[in-house]
Design a protein around this motif. Structure first.
Motif, PDB file in Angstrom:
ATOM      1  N   ILE A 195      55.303  42.148  39.619  1.00  0.00           N
ATOM      2  CA  ILE A 195      54.026  41.622  39.118  1.00  0.00           C
ATOM      3  C   ILE A 195      53.974  40.114  39.352  1.00  0.00           C
ATOM      4  N   HIS A 196      53.115  39.710  40.274  1.00  0.00           N
ATOM      5  CA  HIS A 196      52.959  38.291  40.589  1.00  0.00           C
ATOM      6  C   HIS A 196      51.532  37.806  40.325  1.00  0.00           C
ATOM      7  N   SER A 197      50.647  38.732  40.054  1.00  0.00           N
ATOM      8  CA  SER A 197      49.279  38.423  39.634  1.00  0.00           C
ATOM      9  C   SER A 197      48.826  39.548  38.715  1.00  0.00           C
ATOM     10  N   LEU A 198      47.764  39.327  37.967  1.00  0.00           N
ATOM     11  CA  LEU A 198      47.300  40.360  37.049  1.00  0.00           C
ATOM     12  C   LEU A 198      46.821  41.604  37.797  1.00  0.00           C
ATOM     13  N   THR A 199      46.348  41.421  39.009  1.00  0.00           N
ATOM     14  CA  THR A 199      45.902  42.586  39.782  1.00  0.00           C
ATOM     15  C   THR A 199      47.078  43.485  40.160  1.00  0.00           C
ATOM     16  N   ASP A 200      48.303  42.947  40.114  1.00  0.00           N
ATOM     17  CA  ASP A 200      49.480  43.759  40.424  1.00  0.00           C
ATOM     18  C   ASP A 200      49.782  44.785  39.346  1.00  0.00           C
ATOM     19  N   LEU A 201      49.099  44.694  38.194  1.00  0.00           N
ATOM     20  CA  LEU A 201      49.349  45.679  37.139  1.00  0.00           C
ATOM     21  C   LEU A 201      48.773  47.049  37.472  1.00  0.00           C
ATOM     22  N   LYS A 202      47.890  47.108  38.450  1.00  0.00           N
ATOM     23  CA  LYS A 202      47.301  48.402  38.822  1.00  0.00           C
ATOM     24  C   LYS A 202      48.406  49.353  39.280  1.00  0.00           C
ATOM     25  N   GLY A 203      48.473  50.506  38.613  1.00  0.00           N
ATOM     26  CA  GLY A 203      49.475  51.504  38.959  1.00  0.00           C
ATOM     27  C   GLY A 203      50.808  51.313  38.270  1.00  0.00           C
ATOM     28  N   LYS A 204      51.013  50.188  37.582  1.00  0.00           N
ATOM     29  CA  LYS A 204      52.256  49.975  36.842  1.00  0.00           C
ATOM     30  C   LYS A 204      52.217  50.770  35.536  1.00  0.00           C
TER      31      LYS A 204
ATOM     32  N   PRO B  78      43.565  30.559  27.972  1.00  0.00           N
ATOM     33  CA  PRO B  78      42.494  31.370  28.564  1.00  0.00           C
ATOM     34  C   PRO B  78      42.554  32.802  28.062  1.00  0.00           C
ATOM     35  N   THR B  79      41.427  33.494  28.138  1.00  0.00           N
ATOM     36  CA  THR B  79      41.404  34.924  27.864  1.00  0.00           C
ATOM     37  C   THR B  79      41.862  35.656  29.110  1.00  0.00           C
ATOM     38  N   VAL B  80      42.143  36.931  28.965  1.00  0.00           N
ATOM     39  CA  VAL B  80      42.556  37.716  30.123  1.00  0.00           C
ATOM     40  C   VAL B  80      41.426  37.781  31.158  1.00  0.00           C
ATOM     41  N   ASP B  81      40.177  37.806  30.695  1.00  0.00           N
ATOM     42  CA  ASP B  81      39.042  37.824  31.626  1.00  0.00           C
ATOM     43  C   ASP B  81      38.957  36.516  32.415  1.00  0.00           C
ATOM     44  N   GLU B  82      39.236  35.412  31.744  1.00  0.00           N
ATOM     45  CA  GLU B  82      39.215  34.112  32.430  1.00  0.00           C
ATOM     46  C   GLU B  82      40.339  34.021  33.466  1.00  0.00           C
ATOM     47  N   LEU B  83      41.505  34.572  33.143  1.00  0.00           N
ATOM     48  CA  LEU B  83      42.605  34.594  34.112  1.00  0.00           C
ATOM     49  C   LEU B  83      42.250  35.425  35.335  1.00  0.00           C
ATOM     50  N   LEU B  84      41.625  36.569  35.094  1.00  0.00           N
ATOM     51  CA  LEU B  84      41.193  37.417  36.213  1.00  0.00           C
ATOM     52  C   LEU B  84      40.178  36.707  37.082  1.00  0.00           C
ATOM     53  N   GLU B  85      39.265  35.975  36.467  1.00  0.00           N
ATOM     54  CA  GLU B  85      38.262  35.216  37.213  1.00  0.00           C
ATOM     55  C   GLU B  85      38.931  34.140  38.044  1.00  0.00           C
ATOM     56  N   GLN B  86      39.918  33.452  37.465  1.00  0.00           N
ATOM     57  CA  GLN B  86      40.642  32.425  38.194  1.00  0.00           C
ATOM     58  C   GLN B  86      41.347  33.012  39.412  1.00  0.00           C
ATOM     59  N   GLU B  87      41.979  34.186  39.220  1.00  0.00           N
ATOM     60  CA  GLU B  87      42.665  34.816  40.347  1.00  0.00           C
ATOM     61  C   GLU B  87      41.679  35.217  41.430  1.00  0.00           C
ATOM     62  N   GLY B  88      40.490  35.660  41.028  1.00  0.00           N
ATOM     63  CA  GLY B  88      39.490  36.072  42.001  1.00  0.00           C
ATOM     64  C   GLY B  88      38.933  34.914  42.809  1.00  0.00           C
ATOM     65  N   ASN B  89      39.006  33.687  42.245  1.00  0.00           N
ATOM     66  CA  ASN B  89      38.486  32.513  42.925  1.00  0.00           C
ATOM     67  C   ASN B  89      39.507  31.830  43.804  1.00  0.00           C
ATOM     68  N   LYS B  90      40.756  32.330  43.771  1.00  0.00           N
ATOM     69  CA  LYS B  90      41.803  31.690  44.605  1.00  0.00           C
ATOM     70  C   LYS B  90      41.637  32.080  46.066  1.00  0.00           C
TER      71      LYS B  90
END
Length: 293
Positions: free
Chosen positions: A146-155, A281-293
């Motif tokens: 897990i290196h980003s929150l999107t990596d949790l998919k399937g974990k 940050p909230t989890v939603d804000e972290l996800l938004e940050q990752e999406g903007n990278k």
């Protein structure tokens, strides 16, 4: 015609009066019911509290002891003492605690319970007596991939059904492996041996868990720190006097330093009773940050 209108108007007034009486009756009945909740506790001289008995350091049995203790347990004991009440603890899993509050089998549930808007729709809460944030336990050697929150998919995320942390794991696409009132070592061992990949939970609880089991190949993920948490005791919305009395006792405990003392005893010197200055940050804000990278 005038006579008929007069009759109709008179009937309308009677209906309004009856409606008003009915409304007042319901309100008085509700108020009386609320009063009875606190009266019942006072008459029995006992506060009945639901907790798990398996969650270090909030509610647990020390090794070799049958005496329940923990931060939440001792906070409630002190509240009961200040209200001149005995306290009876009933242990169960989280879902049963909530159901027991709803059906009146217990008066209060205290088990590191997060205060959320969703829960406020069904329950009342005491004033917060613990502040924390969310962290994630993973395997030490590879961070469980897990290196980003999107990596949790399937974990696979270890958790208890219906907790807010399990809902966060599901929101992030993880499969939640549920346990029924299991002790900390069961959750942690399963991450260590690969049965699960992570645990999302309260930072202070996870820090203490790692200290208790240093041989496990696990750690708190260094990159994820989110969702500030306020925690308190949960009770019925139909018990406003109980809430008032508990909040008064908690205010006194905060003022005289009792909450800080209990926190430092159970959380390794940390004062979890104080609201942190840092904004996370909230989890939603972290996800938004990752999406903007």
């Amino acid at each position: 015609m005038k006579k008929r209108l007069g009759i109709i108007c008179s009937l309308f007034v009677i209906v309004l009066l009856l409606g008003a009486c009915g409304t007042n009756g319901d309100s008085n009945s509700e108020s009386a019911g609320n009063d009875k909740t606190w009266e019942k506790i006072q008459e029995s001289g006992k506060l009945v509290v639901g907790t798990s008995g398996t969650l270090f350091a909030a509610s647990y049995y020390p090794d070799g002891s049958d005496e329940l203790t923990g931060y939440d347990v001792e906070v409630v004991r002190e509240i009961a003492k200040r209200l001149d009440l005995e306290v009876e603890f009933k242990t169960s899993d989280f879902n049963n605690m909530l159901a027991s509050v709803q059906n009146g089998r217990i008066d209060v549930a205290a088990n590191d319970i997060e205060i959320t808007d969703e829960r406020k729709e069904q329950f009342a809460f005491s004033e917060p007596y613990k502040y924390s944030y969310t962290s994630m336990i993973v395997r030490k050697d590879d961070l469980s991939g897990i290196h980003s929150l999107t990596d949790l998919k399937g974990k696979r995320a270890g958790g208890e059904a219906s907790t807010n942390h399990s809902k966060v794991a599901e929101q992030l696409g993880a499969e939640v492996v549920t346990y029924s009132n299991a002790t900390n070592d069961v959750y942690l061992r399963d991450v260590d041996n690969g049965r699960t990949d992570l645990i999302i939970n309260d930072f202070y609880l996870q820090s203490l868990a790692l200290q208790a089991f240093p041989d496990f190949n696990i750690m708190i993920h260094p990159d994820f720190k989110f969702d500030q948490i306020e925690q308190g005791a949960i009770l019925s919305k139909d018990a406003p006097e109980l809430k008032k009395q508990m909040d008064k006792a908690l205010d006194e405990m905060r003022e005289d330093g009792t909450l800080s003392k209990l926190s430092e005893e159970f959380y390794g010197g940390a004062d979890v009773s104080q609201k942190p200055d840092e904004e996370l940050p909230t989890v939603d804000e972290l996800l938004e940050q990752e999406g903007n990278k």
